[in-house]
Write a protein that holds these residues in place. Structure first.
Motif, PDB file in Angstrom:
ATOM      1  N   LEU A   1      -3.641  -0.595   9.878  1.00 53.83           N
ATOM      2  CA  LEU A   1      -2.266  -0.538  10.242  1.00 53.83           C
ATOM      3  C   LEU A   1      -1.790  -1.825  10.566  1.00 53.83           C
ATOM      4  CD1 LEU A   1      -1.116   0.278  12.930  1.00 53.83           C
ATOM      5  CD2 LEU A   1      -2.642  -0.657  14.272  1.00 53.83           C
ATOM      6  N   LEU A   2      -2.256  -2.719  10.359  1.00 52.83           N
ATOM      7  CA  LEU A   2      -2.389  -4.390   9.843  1.00 52.83           C
ATOM      8  C   LEU A   2      -1.620  -4.405   8.533  1.00 52.83           C
ATOM      9  CD1 LEU A   2      -5.452  -6.333  10.821  1.00 52.83           C
ATOM     10  CD2 LEU A   2      -3.180  -5.559  12.475  1.00 52.83           C
ATOM     11  N   THR A   3      -1.821  -3.651   7.844  1.00 53.11           N
ATOM     12  CA  THR A   3      -1.612  -3.729   6.343  1.00 53.11           C
ATOM     13  C   THR A   3      -0.196  -3.076   6.731  1.00 53.11           C
ATOM     14  OG1 THR A   3      -3.036  -3.424   5.380  1.00 53.11           O
ATOM     15  CG2 THR A   3      -1.443  -3.539   3.548  1.00 53.11           C
ATOM     16  N   ALA A   4       0.709  -2.466   7.508  1.00 54.05           N
ATOM     17  CA  ALA A   4       0.977  -1.163   7.405  1.00 54.05           C
ATOM     18  C   ALA A   4       2.948  -2.070   8.112  1.00 54.05           C
ATOM     19  CB  ALA A   4       0.810   0.399   8.106  1.00 54.05           C
ATOM     20  N   VAL A   5       2.041  -2.752   9.531  1.00 54.26           N
ATOM     21  CA  VAL A   5       3.190  -3.417  10.444  1.00 54.26           C
ATOM     22  C   VAL A   5       3.440  -4.524   9.484  1.00 54.26           C
ATOM     23  CG1 VAL A   5       3.296  -4.851  12.446  1.00 54.26           C
ATOM     24  CG2 VAL A   5       1.964  -2.816  12.251  1.00 54.26           C
ATOM     25  N   ALA A   6       2.820  -5.636   9.050  1.00 53.03           N
ATOM     26  CA  ALA A   6       3.340  -6.711   7.808  1.00 53.03           C
ATOM     27  C   ALA A   6       4.034  -5.865   6.680  1.00 53.03           C
ATOM     28  CB  ALA A   6       1.699  -7.271   7.065  1.00 53.03           C
ATOM     29  N   GLU A   7       4.107  -5.468   6.059  1.00 49.56           N
ATOM     30  CA  GLU A   7       4.513  -5.140   5.044  1.00 49.56           C
ATOM     31  C   GLU A   7       5.705  -4.144   4.537  1.00 49.56           C
ATOM     32  OE1 GLU A   7       2.118  -4.935   1.728  1.00 49.56           O
ATOM     33  OE2 GLU A   7       0.141  -6.107   2.110  1.00 49.56           O
TER      34      GLU A   7
ATOM     35  N   GLU B   1      13.628  -0.929   7.206  1.00 47.02           N
ATOM     36  CA  GLU B   1      14.117   0.240   6.785  1.00 47.02           C
ATOM     37  C   GLU B   1      12.702   0.926   6.087  1.00 47.02           C
ATOM     38  OE1 GLU B   1      16.126  -2.080   4.335  1.00 47.02           O
ATOM     39  OE2 GLU B   1      18.530  -1.463   4.961  1.00 47.02           O
ATOM     40  N   GLY B   2      12.268   0.548   5.815  1.00 47.01           N
ATOM     41  CA  GLY B   2      10.872   1.496   5.351  1.00 47.01           C
ATOM     42  C   GLY B   2      10.676   1.776   4.113  1.00 47.01           C
ATOM     43  N   SER B   3      11.637   1.582   3.104  1.00 45.47           N
ATOM     44  CA  SER B   3      12.047   2.284   2.080  1.00 45.47           C
ATOM     45  C   SER B   3      11.919   0.975   1.013  1.00 45.47           C
ATOM     46  CB  SER B   3      13.486   2.468   1.745  1.00 45.47           C
ATOM     47  OG  SER B   3      13.958   1.591   1.788  1.00 45.47           O
ATOM     48  N   THR B   4      11.542   1.566  -0.132  1.00 50.42           N
ATOM     49  CA  THR B   4      11.485   0.661  -1.376  1.00 50.42           C
ATOM     50  C   THR B   4      11.213   1.434  -3.199  1.00 50.42           C
ATOM     51  OG1 THR B   4       9.624  -0.015  -3.072  1.00 50.42           O
ATOM     52  CG2 THR B   4       8.600   1.298  -1.092  1.00 50.42           C
ATOM     53  N   ASP B   5      12.369   0.938  -3.418  1.00 49.95           N
ATOM     54  CA  ASP B   5      12.957   0.766  -5.266  1.00 49.95           C
ATOM     55  C   ASP B   5      10.982   2.148  -4.953  1.00 49.95           C
ATOM     56  OD1 ASP B   5      14.595   1.058  -4.348  1.00 49.95           O
ATOM     57  OD2 ASP B   5      15.454  -0.898  -5.917  1.00 49.95           O
ATOM     58  N   HIS B   6       9.980   1.216  -5.189  1.00 50.80           N
ATOM     59  CA  HIS B   6       8.886   1.316  -6.113  1.00 50.80           C
ATOM     60  C   HIS B   6       8.186   2.070  -5.351  1.00 50.80           C
ATOM     61  CE1 HIS B   6      10.612  -1.016  -9.015  1.00 50.80           C
ATOM     62  NE2 HIS B   6      11.017  -2.257  -7.968  1.00 50.80           N
ATOM     63  N   ALA B   7       7.507   3.746  -5.466  1.00 49.26           N
ATOM     64  CA  ALA B   7       7.126   5.082  -5.585  1.00 49.26           C
ATOM     65  C   ALA B   7       5.762   4.313  -5.327  1.00 49.26           C
ATOM     66  CB  ALA B   7       7.049   5.802  -6.523  1.00 49.26           C
TER      67      ALA B   7
ATOM     68  N   GLU C   1       4.695   0.843  -4.873  1.00 52.18           N
ATOM     69  CA  GLU C   1       4.330   0.371  -3.851  1.00 52.18           C
ATOM     70  C   GLU C   1       4.136   0.963  -2.698  1.00 52.18           C
ATOM     71  OE1 GLU C   1       7.342  -3.112  -4.652  1.00 52.18           O
ATOM     72  OE2 GLU C   1       6.451  -3.465  -2.053  1.00 52.18           O
ATOM     73  N   ARG C   2       5.367   2.053  -2.173  1.00 47.36           N
ATOM     74  CA  ARG C   2       4.500   2.703  -1.061  1.00 47.36           C
ATOM     75  C   ARG C   2       3.475   3.122  -1.686  1.00 47.36           C
ATOM     76  NH1 ARG C   2       9.732   5.972  -0.546  1.00 47.36           N
ATOM     77  NH2 ARG C   2      10.875   4.478   0.385  1.00 47.36           N
TER      78      ARG C   2
ATOM     79  N   GLN D   1       6.901  13.866  -0.168  1.00 50.35           N
ATOM     80  CA  GLN D   1       7.760  13.337  -1.305  1.00 50.35           C
ATOM     81  C   GLN D   1       8.751  12.181  -0.782  1.00 50.35           C
ATOM     82  OE1 GLN D   1      11.162  16.356  -0.990  1.00 50.35           O
ATOM     83  NE2 GLN D   1       9.854  17.706  -1.055  1.00 50.35           N
ATOM     84  N   TRP D   2       8.798  11.980   0.685  1.00 45.98           N
ATOM     85  CA  TRP D   2       9.423  10.066   0.513  1.00 45.98           C
ATOM     86  C   TRP D   2       7.994   9.162   0.458  1.00 45.98           C
ATOM     87  CZ3 TRP D   2       7.329   6.462   3.950  1.00 45.98           C
ATOM     88  CH2 TRP D   2       8.502   4.987   3.969  1.00 45.98           C
ATOM     89  N   LEU D   3       7.263   9.686   0.701  1.00 48.87           N
ATOM     90  CA  LEU D   3       5.721   8.463   0.310  1.00 48.87           C
ATOM     91  C   LEU D   3       5.625   8.441  -1.567  1.00 48.87           C
ATOM     92  CD1 LEU D   3       2.794   9.343   2.140  1.00 48.87           C
ATOM     93  CD2 LEU D   3       3.864   7.858   2.144  1.00 48.87           C
ATOM     94  N   ARG D   4       6.358   9.612  -2.106  1.00 49.42           N
ATOM     95  CA  ARG D   4       6.202   9.693  -3.531  1.00 49.42           C
ATOM     96  C   ARG D   4       7.521   8.144  -3.847  1.00 49.42           C
ATOM     97  NH1 ARG D   4       3.473  14.591  -3.739  1.00 49.42           N
ATOM     98  NH2 ARG D   4       0.850  13.304  -4.378  1.00 49.42           N
ATOM     99  N   GLY D   5       7.983   7.751  -3.053  1.00 46.95           N
ATOM    100  CA  GLY D   5       9.392   7.416  -3.950  1.00 46.95           C
ATOM    101  C   GLY D   5      11.188   7.764  -3.547  1.00 46.95           C
ATOM    102  N   ASP D   6      10.937   9.245  -2.795  1.00 43.56           N
ATOM    103  CA  ASP D   6      12.293   9.665  -3.133  1.00 43.56           C
ATOM    104  C   ASP D   6      12.788   8.836  -1.354  1.00 43.56           C
ATOM    105  OD1 ASP D   6      14.353  11.170  -2.421  1.00 43.56           O
ATOM    106  OD2 ASP D   6      13.374  13.174  -3.104  1.00 43.56           O
ATOM    107  N   ASP D   7      13.887   8.645  -1.607  1.00 43.68           N
ATOM    108  CA  ASP D   7      14.525   7.879  -0.250  1.00 43.68           C
ATOM    109  C   ASP D   7      15.304   8.842   0.540  1.00 43.68           C
ATOM    110  OD1 ASP D   7      13.233   5.202  -0.449  1.00 43.68           O
ATOM    111  OD2 ASP D   7      15.198   4.217  -0.997  1.00 43.68           O
TER     112      ASP D   7
END
Ligand code: HEC
Ligand code: HEC
Ligand code: HEC
Ligand code: HEC
Ligand code: CA
Ligand code: CA
Lengths: 339, 339
Positions: free
Chosen positions: A9-15, A19-25, A27-28, A187-193
């Motif tokens: 939870l803490l990691t999620a809130v912090a990092e 926008e919640g998206s990242t180019d790197h699957a 990393e997500r 799919q989003w988790l795997r990087g598909d924004d």
């Protein structure tokens, strides 16, 4: 809340950015408190096929009418979509039927976790007088009387001496295959924004930031801990279940339930152990108030519901099994009780 | 006995040698009183798919628990394999549930033929208080409340205004596809002498020579006439059905039933309209005595049973449909009646 969950939870809130998206699957995947569901490839396809037959087999019930699939209908997300189930002789069940989809991802089975494994669980319904109302002895006698079944068990277990452990092992292996990978959220988790919309993403952000994810996390978004239903405010229900207290007898477990998975949650209505709530919006409002002490604006609820709908994955493609006919040695069903 | 049936019977007795085989498939096809089942290729695959969903749809019942497939289980030869069916609220049904397999080949539906077509038949169970116990109005309301259903009906019927006739039309079209071609007997009919054994062939010869085929003939080996159950000797049963008399009120129809198809008959136990007889051997003995006044040697019965088992064809391969979830506008199921 377990240490791991708090950590996530803490990691999620912090990092996670707003926008919640990242180019790197990768990393997500590493940072999010939810993981995509992995497809399940059984190494025992014959066992799975046998387990499927048994899952659809009404002759494991006294009436010859009720199978696992009656209450865990694989056309309907693995549930019966009733507040509580209809059992043998139309008896009213005590508690809401959870889905069998992704159940293999849970740390334990049943609302109170009283079965450690799927195999242990599967021994329950057959001789439960409220459900299939049979006996293990008679169920085994049915299977032994049908040569096609004896052959199938022999092919899988190298014995013609069928036992209840073979039956539950095969059913459990079939259930392991009932995962629902490749949801839009995965799919989003795997990087598909583009797999989820801005509203859905906003819903996920709220889900994390207000703390839902503390309990609903991991591959299944649930299934990993027991928690009190009504942590901040009390849950009012007519359902007499005391939750995990019934399994442990420990006072701190009173009214504590296994956190249900939110995978395919749009299909597993009605909600909660009493099946009292029919819409996801209402369930969300109740969760926020009871578990987190929060009253949310409608827009947040709408977005969180939209997010939860992205958790519907590919439903298992089931070819209806063909059940071998009974023989003259097969114990006959008892659909109606005579005086 | 219809003129055609008599004709076939005589032809069969006259022209089939005791070996019963011919090198020429076309000659056999022309001379035998039984025809192979033709595969059914629907020209409306979308309608079939919709009909399949509706066939598996428990929300067409008051309880939300019972679908057509509950009593016509396509895992079990299209029947429930019970003497009489379990309906809404576990009510005991009045009569044995016939298979839906090959029902499209019958000249009429129900034991008494009171429905002319599959479509007409399909309107019956939904609002039958002993079966699905719903109303057509509520069933339609359920479907209209679910956008995915409205879209499917629109794609097939070019209207979003779903009516009961659309529902029954789609179910009937799905049922038309439930044929079971390519049984071993049909392979034999098409000229493959090795498809059935000498005993099975002998059974078929007896079936023809003693007169079973007078009633059980054609593609379905039945489904073409009504006949009195107990033509020579009376059939004793506790079942109150008066058969076709109930549909016509004509005295000569009292205790007359539609001749059931013998296709897949090894899967449609228990037998007769009262479901009182569990084995094919006993059903055969009873038929011979009651309908033809004959007491057969055990060897003849065995061979005829062996013959009838060659009538099991390819069962329809059904991929379990995925039913779209209810919405907040969907009428809720009423599984239990409250005072
Ligand atoms: C009459 C209805 C009914 C039948 C039949 C039935 N179940 Fe269940 N099932 C339930 C209910 C209700 C629960 C929840 C019980 C509880 O938690 O105390 C449940 C719980 C489960 C669970 C645990 C899921 C979880 O998340 O905890 C699994 C797995 C399961 N059933 C599989 C099966 C199998 C396999 C069969 C057939 C051998 C079967 N069920 C037959 C109603 C039924
Ligand atoms: C402290 C733990 C905890 C927190 C925080 C929590 N939940 Fe739950 N959730 C549970 C438990 C336990 C249940 C099962 C309760 C029951 O059935 O009685 C549940 C049930 C649900 C259900 C119903 C699932 C079903 O199939 O019946 C939904 C939906 C849900 N939660 C969503 C949320 C949302 C959205 C949030 C945040 C607003 C949230 N939860 C916060 C523990 C939690
Ligand atoms: C509760 C059990 C039950 C349900 C549910 C049910 N049926 Fe039936 N069905 C029966 C019984 C019993 C009969 C025989 C009734 C009679 O002949 O009077 C029958 C007869 C039929 C027949 C006629 C077959 C023949 O050879 O005459 C067809 C076709 C059929 N049902 C299709 C359906 C469809 C389609 C549905 C759902 C819309 C359905 N049934 C729901 C029990 C059921
Ligand atoms: C005069 C017509 C007639 C003759 C001759 C006849 N049958 Fe039948 N058969 C029927 C009828 C009508 C039924 C349905 C009776 C009922 O269910 O009450 C039936 C039912 C059956 C059934 C049960 C099917 C089911 O699914 O319930 C079998 C098996 C059968 N017949 C085989 C035979 C055999 C074998 C013979 C010859 C020994 C034979 N029949 C001769 C008319 C006939
Ligand atoms: Ca539920
Ligand atoms: Ca039958």
């Amino acid at each position: 809340m377990s240490a791991t969950a708090t950590g996530w939870l803490l990691t999620a809130v912090a990092e996670t950015s707003s926008e919640g998206s990242t180019d790197h699957a990768s990393e997500r995947l590493a940072n999010e408190p939810v993981q995509p569901i992995a497809p399940y490839q059984s190494e025992h396809p014959e066992k799975v096929e046998l387990g499927k037959k048994l899952f659809f087999e009404p002759r494991l019930s006294r009436s010859g009418f009720i199978s696992c699939n009656s209450c865990h209908n694989l056309s309907r997300g693995g549930t019966d979509n009733l507040p509580t189930s209809i059992g043998h002789n139309w008896q009213e069940g005590p508690i809401n039927s959870p889905t069998v989809l992704n159940a293999g991802l849970h740390m334990a089975q049943f609302w109170d976790g009283r079965a450690a494994t799927l195999q242990e669980q599967a021994a329950g319904p057959i001789d439960n007088p409220m459900e299939m109302a049979y006996t293990h002895t008679l169920a085994i006698e049915v299977l032994r009387s049908i040569p096609a079944y004896v052959d199938m068990f022999e092919a899988v277990y190298a014995t013609r001496d069928i036992g209840i452990d073979h039956v539950t092992d095969a059913i459990a292996e079939f259930e392991e295959t009932l995962v629902t990978p490749n949801s839009r959220f995965d799919q989003w988790l795997r990087g598909d924004d583009s797999a989820i919309t801005a509203d859905e993403l906003a819903g996920y952000e709220t889900f994390k930031s207000i703390g839902c994810v503390a309990c609903h996390y991991g591959e299944a978004l649930g299934g990993k801990d027991f928690h009190r239903m009504g942590l901040v405010h009390e849950y009012l229900t007519e359902n007499p279940s005391q939750g995990r207290f019934e399994a442990t007898g420990e006072e701190r477990d009173r009214f504590s339930f296994k956190v249900p998975s939110l995978r395919n949650v749009e299909r597993t209505y009605p909600y909660f152990h009493d099946g009292a709530v029919w819409t996801l919006a209402e369930a969300t409002e109740i969760m926020a108030y009871l578990q987190l002490g929060r009253e949310l604006p409608q827009a947040d609820i709408d977005n969180m519901v939209a997010f939860m709908r992205t958790l519907t994955g590919e439903q298992p493609q089931i070819t209806l099994p063909q059940l071998p006919p009974s023989t003259e040695n097969t114990p006959q069903p008892v659909p109606f009780e005579r005086e």
